[in-house]
Each structure stands twice: as structure tokens, then as C-alpha cells.
Design a protein around this motif. Structure first.
Motif, PDB file in Angstrom:
ATOM      1  N   MET A  51       0.722  -1.268   0.043  1.00 41.05           N
ATOM      2  CA  MET A  51       0.090  -0.002  -0.004  1.00 41.05           C
ATOM      3  C   MET A  51       0.995   1.250   0.012  1.00 41.05           C
ATOM      4  N   CYS A  52       1.996   1.238   0.752  1.00 40.15           N
ATOM      5  CA  CYS A  52       2.753   2.453   0.889  1.00 40.15           C
ATOM      6  C   CYS A  52       3.490   2.647  -0.720  1.00 40.15           C
ATOM      7  N   VAL A  53       3.949   1.599  -1.663  1.00 39.47           N
ATOM      8  CA  VAL A  53       4.379   1.693  -2.803  1.00 39.47           C
ATOM      9  C   VAL A  53       3.373   2.221  -3.777  1.00 39.47           C
ATOM     10  N   TYR A  54       2.072   1.533  -3.591  1.00 43.76           N
ATOM     11  CA  TYR A  54       1.062   1.904  -4.246  1.00 43.76           C
ATOM     12  C   TYR A  54       0.602   3.421  -4.363  1.00 43.76           C
ATOM     13  N   SER A  55       0.466   3.912  -3.133  1.00 43.45           N
ATOM     14  CA  SER A  55       0.086   5.482  -2.709  1.00 43.45           C
ATOM     15  C   SER A  55       1.166   6.252  -3.503  1.00 43.45           C
ATOM     16  N   ALA A  56       2.704   5.848  -3.243  1.00 42.52           N
ATOM     17  CA  ALA A  56       3.769   6.621  -3.863  1.00 42.52           C
ATOM     18  C   ALA A  56       3.497   6.714  -5.420  1.00 42.52           C
ATOM     19  N   LEU A  57       3.156   5.565  -5.859  1.00 46.40           N
ATOM     20  CA  LEU A  57       3.164   5.547  -7.421  1.00 46.40           C
ATOM     21  C   LEU A  57       2.046   6.635  -7.771  1.00 46.40           C
ATOM     22  N   ALA A  62      -0.847  11.365 -10.190  1.00 52.78           N
ATOM     23  CA  ALA A  62      -1.589  12.243  -9.931  1.00 52.78           C
ATOM     24  C   ALA A  62      -0.754  13.834 -10.254  1.00 52.78           C
ATOM     25  N   TRP A  63       0.485  13.880 -10.038  1.00 53.40           N
ATOM     26  CA  TRP A  63       1.209  15.049 -10.144  1.00 53.40           C
ATOM     27  C   TRP A  63       1.518  15.300 -11.628  1.00 53.40           C
ATOM     28  N   MET A  64       1.606  14.110 -12.514  1.00 52.71           N
ATOM     29  CA  MET A  64       2.320  14.098 -13.797  1.00 52.71           C
ATOM     30  C   MET A  64       1.000  14.159 -14.791  1.00 52.71           C
ATOM     31  N   ASN A  69      -4.012  16.218 -10.931  1.00 52.34           N
ATOM     32  CA  ASN A  69      -5.319  15.796 -10.161  1.00 52.34           C
ATOM     33  C   ASN A  69      -4.867  15.939  -8.604  1.00 52.34           C
ATOM     34  N   TYR A  70      -5.114  17.294  -8.191  1.00 46.66           N
ATOM     35  CA  TYR A  70      -4.589  17.369  -6.674  1.00 46.66           C
ATOM     36  C   TYR A  70      -5.695  16.736  -5.768  1.00 46.66           C
ATOM     37  N   GLN A  71      -6.887  16.400  -6.132  1.00 43.32           N
ATOM     38  CA  GLN A  71      -7.544  15.402  -5.163  1.00 43.32           C
ATOM     39  C   GLN A  71      -7.126  14.320  -5.018  1.00 43.32           C
ATOM     40  N   LEU A  72      -6.534  13.766  -6.289  1.00 45.98           N
ATOM     41  CA  LEU A  72      -5.953  12.249  -6.156  1.00 45.98           C
ATOM     42  C   LEU A  72      -4.592  12.462  -5.245  1.00 45.98           C
TER      43      LEU A  72
END
Length: 110
Positions: A51-57, A62-64, A69-72
Motif C-alpha cells: 500500500m505504501c508503494v501503491y500510494s507513492a506511485l 496524480a502530479w504528472m 489531479n490534486y484531489q488524487l
């Protein structure tokens, strides 16, 4: 009324996945917050790490993505924070379990 019309028709408005994706994704960090009340022995270290890796990816995604997508990004930043906390609880529980086992082994040999 014009502000609502602009939001409704914007590239990140409620007609798009840029809006509904993060909204539904908030279930993950909410569930993680609820899990912080459970005993640390129930935490899966592997799943929490995933889950840590998933959220970091997905924070990077969301930034790129255009438009950004600031909400994401905020949703996954919150999840990353909570998952890292859960991972620290799991590591501490593993350390306590290992030290307890060593104490029991020492007591058996004496």
C-alpha cells in the motif's frame, strides 16, 4: 451560478474520472484510519508495504497527469502517511515479539 457551471464543465469536474476517482479512493485511507485502533499483531507487513508503494506511485501519477489531479494527490498522500504509521506499528510489534521470544529462550536455558 456561473462558478458552479464552470466547475461542472471543467476538465476536473464531476463529469470526469478526475473527480470521481479520488472521491471513491478515499475509502482506502478511511479504512486505514479505522485499522489504527486494531491490535498491531493483526497488521500484514507485506500488504502495508504494498500500500505504501501503491500510494507513492499514484501520488506521482496524480502530479504528472494533465490536468494535475490534486484531489488524487491529497488522497494518496493521506494514505501514504497512514500506511507508514501502520508499517511502523508492525515493525515495533515484530521487535517486541522477537525480544519476547529471546527472553523465553534465555529463561528455558537457565
Amino acid at each position: 451560478m456561473e462558478i458552479l457551471r464552470k466547475f461542472w464543465n471543467s476538465p476536473v469536474g464531476p463529469k470526469t474520472t478526475h473527480f470521481w476517482g479520488p472521491i471513491t479512493n478515499w475509502g482506502i485511507p478511511i479504512a486505514a484510519v479505522v485499522d489504527t485502533k486494531k491490535p498491531s499483531e493483526l497488521i500484514s507487513g507485506k500488504m502495508t508495504g504494498v500500500m505504501c508503494v501503491y500510494s507513492a506511485l499514484f501520488m506521482r501519477f496524480a502530479w504528472m497527469v494533465q490536468p494535475r489531479n490534486y484531489q488524487l494527490l491529497v488522497c494518496h498522500a493521506a494514505n501514504e502517511t497512514i500506511q507508514l504509521y501502520q508499517l511502523s506499528r508492525w515493525v515495533n510489534a515484530q521487535g517486541q515479539c522477537n525480544s519476547r521470544q529471546k527472553n523465553e529462550e534465555v529463561a528455558k536455558t537457565e
